[in-house]
Scaffold this motif. Structure first.
Motif, mmCIF file in Angstrom:
data_model
loop_
_atom_site.group_PDB
_atom_site.id
_atom_site.type_symbol
_atom_site.label_atom_id
_atom_site.label_comp_id
_atom_site.label_asym_id
_atom_site.label_seq_id
_atom_site.Cartn_x
_atom_site.Cartn_y
_atom_site.Cartn_z
ATOM 1 N N ALA A 95 0.821 -1.216 0.000
ATOM 2 C CA ALA A 95 0.000 0.000 0.000
ATOM 3 C C ALA A 95 0.852 1.263 0.000
ATOM 4 N N TRP A 96 1.955 1.238 0.780
ATOM 5 C CA TRP A 96 2.793 2.434 0.862
ATOM 6 C C TRP A 96 3.355 2.802 -0.507
ATOM 7 N N TRP A 99 0.627 4.122 -2.811
ATOM 8 C CA TRP A 99 0.219 5.482 -2.453
ATOM 9 C C TRP A 99 1.084 6.535 -3.128
ATOM 10 N N GLU A 123 -7.140 13.307 -4.349
ATOM 11 C CA GLU A 123 -8.096 12.711 -3.414
ATOM 12 C C GLU A 123 -7.846 11.213 -3.233
ATOM 13 N N ALA A 127 -7.081 9.508 0.301
ATOM 14 C CA ALA A 127 -7.923 8.413 0.788
ATOM 15 C C ALA A 127 -7.089 7.161 1.063
ATOM 16 N N THR A 128 -6.155 6.840 0.175
ATOM 17 C CA THR A 128 -5.298 5.669 0.377
ATOM 18 C C THR A 128 -4.432 5.853 1.613
ATOM 19 N N ALA A 130 -5.057 7.717 4.208
ATOM 20 C CA ALA A 130 -5.900 7.645 5.402
ATOM 21 C C ALA A 130 -6.309 6.204 5.706
ATOM 22 N N GLU A 131 -6.631 5.440 4.663
ATOM 23 C CA GLU A 131 -7.074 4.054 4.846
ATOM 24 C C GLU A 131 -6.008 3.190 5.497
ATOM 25 N N PHE A 132 -4.764 3.376 5.075
ATOM 26 C CA PHE A 132 -3.702 2.523 5.577
ATOM 27 C C PHE A 132 -2.824 3.196 6.629
ATOM 28 N N ALA A 133 -3.157 4.438 6.993
ATOM 29 C CA ALA A 133 -2.354 5.194 7.962
ATOM 30 C C ALA A 133 -0.877 5.120 7.592
#
Length: 172
Positions: A95-96, A99, A123, A127-128, A130-133
């Motif tokens: 995810a990182w 992002w 956006e 959102a990505t 925020a979702e995965f912090a």
């Protein structure tokens, strides 16, 4: 700074050591007056990262080259950095890393004059994240730089921004 010495001394060393020296130098030379030197360092880092084929190095180098290209309005370098970022995001199920591509896509859309697409990509990145912090100051800096430029809607102002460690702010 020590990064100057590290870069000067990291000649003829293993690629990973050179990559760390390039990254450290660029991280400590973010002021607009270093833009020409940063572009050269970022280009070398991007070439080396592609040779190493390690996602972290590739995405860091692509982001740095993309930011430098945004600041100077260099579309060819920006497109290359974007292509690397996209490829890394597609090849890695992390995810990182995923992002890191949307902020660069936002900058690309902005350079194309497509502000709606730029906002959409921004956006998606937010959102990505925020979702995965997901932490990562370089990606956040890229996102903030693009937001500043989009808010002002003036591509010529790119060079006036310094990408700082925690935020983008007007250069002194």
């Amino acid at each position: 700074p020590m990064s100057e010495r590290a870069l000067r001394d990291a000649v003829g060393v293993e690629p990973e050591t050179r990559m760390f020296a390039l990254t450290a130098w660029r991280a400590t030379h973010r002021a607009p007056r270093f833009l020409a030197q940063r572009r050269a360092v970022s280009a070398e880092a991007l070439d080396l990262a592609q040779t190493l084929r390690f996602g972290y190095f590739q995405i860091e180098a692509a982001t740095a080259a993309g930011v430098d290209a945004l600041e100077s309005g260099d579309r060819a370098t920006y497109d290359r950095a974007l292509a690397v970022a996209r490829w890394v995001a597609e090849q890695n199920d992390v995810a990182w890393l995923t992002w890191r591509a949307p902020p660069l896509l936002a900058g690309c859309a902005h350079l194309d004059g497509d502000l709606a697409a730029a906002r959409r990509h921004r956006e998606i990145a937010a959102a990505t994240g925020a979702e995965f912090a997901i932490p990562g100051t370089a990606a956040a800096d890229t996102l903030l730089l693009v937001e500043e430029i989009l808010d002002r809607d003036d591509v010529d102002e790119m060079a006036a921004f310094v990408v700082a460690g925690q935020q983008c702010k007007p250069a002194p």
